[in-house]
Scaffold this motif. Structure first.
Motif, PDB file in Angstrom:
ATOM      1  N   ALA A 178      22.448  10.122 119.793  1.00  0.00           N
ATOM      2  CA  ALA A 178      22.713  10.977 118.667  1.00  0.00           C
ATOM      3  C   ALA A 178      22.869  12.087 118.265  1.00  0.00           C
ATOM      4  N   GLY A 179      21.862  12.392 118.668  1.00  0.00           N
ATOM      5  CA  GLY A 179      21.528  14.267 119.095  1.00  0.00           C
ATOM      6  C   GLY A 179      22.612  14.728 120.425  1.00  0.00           C
ATOM      7  N   THR A 180      22.465  13.874 121.736  1.00  0.00           N
ATOM      8  CA  THR A 180      22.961  14.104 122.574  1.00  0.00           C
ATOM      9  C   THR A 180      24.840  14.450 121.978  1.00  0.00           C
ATOM     10  N   SER A 181      25.443  13.166 121.385  1.00  0.00           N
ATOM     11  CA  SER A 181      26.549  13.084 120.931  1.00  0.00           C
ATOM     12  C   SER A 181      27.558  14.282 120.624  1.00  0.00           C
ATOM     13  N   SER A 182      25.544  14.839 118.984  1.00  0.00           N
ATOM     14  CA  SER A 182      26.294  16.296 118.236  1.00  0.00           C
ATOM     15  C   SER A 182      26.158  17.503 119.314  1.00  0.00           C
ATOM     16  N   ASP A 183      25.468  17.753 120.434  1.00  0.00           N
ATOM     17  CA  ASP A 183      25.329  18.871 121.526  1.00  0.00           C
ATOM     18  C   ASP A 183      26.556  18.251 121.755  1.00  0.00           C
ATOM     19  N   GLN A 184      27.428  17.237 122.578  1.00  0.00           N
ATOM     20  CA  GLN A 184      28.389  17.520 123.131  1.00  0.00           C
ATOM     21  C   GLN A 184      29.899  17.847 121.831  1.00  0.00           C
TER      22      GLN A 184
ATOM     23  N   MET B 107      35.550  17.753 109.759  1.00  0.00           N
ATOM     24  CA  MET B 107      35.759  16.591 109.169  1.00  0.00           C
ATOM     25  C   MET B 107      33.793  15.750 109.727  1.00  0.00           C
ATOM     26  N   SER B 108      34.278  15.442 111.215  1.00  0.00           N
ATOM     27  CA  SER B 108      33.061  15.092 112.326  1.00  0.00           C
ATOM     28  C   SER B 108      31.732  15.357 111.358  1.00  0.00           C
ATOM     29  N   GLY B 109      31.608  16.098 111.688  1.00  0.00           N
ATOM     30  CA  GLY B 109      30.315  16.647 111.477  1.00  0.00           C
ATOM     31  C   GLY B 109      29.774  16.323 110.112  1.00  0.00           C
ATOM     32  N   VAL B 110      31.055  16.194 109.192  1.00  0.00           N
ATOM     33  CA  VAL B 110      29.753  16.070 107.669  1.00  0.00           C
ATOM     34  C   VAL B 110      30.332  14.331 107.459  1.00  0.00           C
ATOM     35  N   LEU B 111      30.887  13.148 107.697  1.00  0.00           N
ATOM     36  CA  LEU B 111      30.833  11.549 108.303  1.00  0.00           C
ATOM     37  C   LEU B 111      29.444  11.684 109.122  1.00  0.00           C
ATOM     38  N   ARG B 112      29.025  12.580 110.377  1.00  0.00           N
ATOM     39  CA  ARG B 112      28.445  12.025 111.097  1.00  0.00           C
ATOM     40  C   ARG B 112      26.585  12.401 110.207  1.00  0.00           C
ATOM     41  N   SER B 113      27.289  13.310 109.535  1.00  0.00           N
ATOM     42  CA  SER B 113      25.336  13.964 108.848  1.00  0.00           C
ATOM     43  C   SER B 113      24.821  12.735 108.101  1.00  0.00           C
TER      44      SER B 113
END
Length: 295
Positions: free
Chosen positions: A27-33, A249-255
């Motif tokens: 999840a962290g790697t995907s967020s950084d990418q 909106m991807s950041g909101v969905l991920r959080s």
């Protein structure tokens, strides 16, 4: 021998802990990418907008030159011939007539500058730098009005050397024609307006092709980056009809998904003893209820 409850709890907790660490890393790697991809899209989008602005400025200058050329083509041969005659009389009489009341026309310097610009654009070189030779070269060009106007309208953008020769006249003739606008004056104003537009477009003409090529390259790169991510409805950059290029909106969905995963892992990591204590607080013991009823 039966296994110890504490040992079971330790095994369960350790296993859940390993599961948490293994699921957190992707999840962290995907967020950084995605953060890196978002920054890249922002930079390219900014460059696309800058290039579009430069392109619109080029088109604006080109449109002004086109309009001035159309006005130049509408000049009648009589007006061009009147201008040809005015060159000679204006240079000869301007020094005296400019002081008379009601005089109309332009200064000797403006006439000389206009003649030099005409010879520069038409690549007509006077035999010397004398005013008489400059006048003779200009009159040869204006002897056939249709051919002269057609030659101007089909002129290629000026080189840097030619542009420097046009600059002094354009800088000094802002006032334009004074007094009654005669046929010669109408031709003078049309020539002056065309030369100004021609000069401005010539300054940017060398950048037009490079700007268009760079803009096309950046737009294709932006489209390729946008197609690799799932677009959100209504989000994106570009004219209507083109697919959006990034999601906001991807950041909101991920959080929210990370919070749900954390809550689930927290419940799973509790020991059996903790879960029994929690359940004990939720419901009372049957024995205690029975004793209270008998009492």
């Amino acid at each position: 021998m039966a296994p110890s409850p504490d040992l079971d709890c330790a095994v369960v907790t350790a296993t859940d802990g390993n599961t948490d660490s293994s699921t957190a890393d992707p999840a962290g790697t995907s967020s950084d990418q995605e953060a890196s991809s978002g920054c890249q899209i922002q930079e390219i989008a900014s460059e696309v907008l800058r290039l579009r602005l430069v392109q619109s400025q080029h088109k604006h200058l080109e449109g002004q030159l086109h309009a001035a050329t159309e006005k130049l083509r509408m000049l009648s041969p009589e007006k061009v011939l009147q201008m040809r005659s005015y060159f000679e009389h204006g240079l000869r009489l301007n020094g005296i007539a400019s002081g008379l009341r009601g005089y109309s026309g332009v200064s000797t310097e403006a006439l000389s500058g206009l003649m030099e610009c005409i010879c520069t654009v038409c690549e007509e070189t006077p035999s010397s730098h004398k005013q008489e030779d400059l006048l003779a070269a200009t009159q040869r060009l204006l002897l056939d009005p249709p051919a002269f106007l057609d030659r101007l309208s089909k002129s290629e953008p000026a080189s840097s050397t030619q542009s420097r020769r046009l600059a002094p006249f354009l800088l000094s003739c802002d006032s334009g024609w004074r007094g009654t606008l005669s046929e010669a004056g109408q031709c003078y104003e049309a020539l002056r307006s065309w030369l100004s537009c021609y000069y401005q477009f010539s300054l940017v003409s060398t950048q037009v092709q490079a700007t268009n090529e760079q803009l096309s390259k950046q737009e294709k790169l932006l489209e390729s980056l946008g197609s690799s991510s799932e677009p959100a409805p209504g989000m994106g950059l570009g004219p209507p009809g083109k697919p959006p290029v990034f999601r906001q909106m991807s950041g909101v969905l991920r959080s929210s998904s990370v919070q749900s995963t954390s809550s689930l892992c927290s419940r799973r990591s509790q020991s059996p003893g903790d879960r029994s204590n929690t359940n004990g607080h939720r419901r009372s013991s049957p024995r205690l209820v029975g004793s209270n009823s008998r009492g």
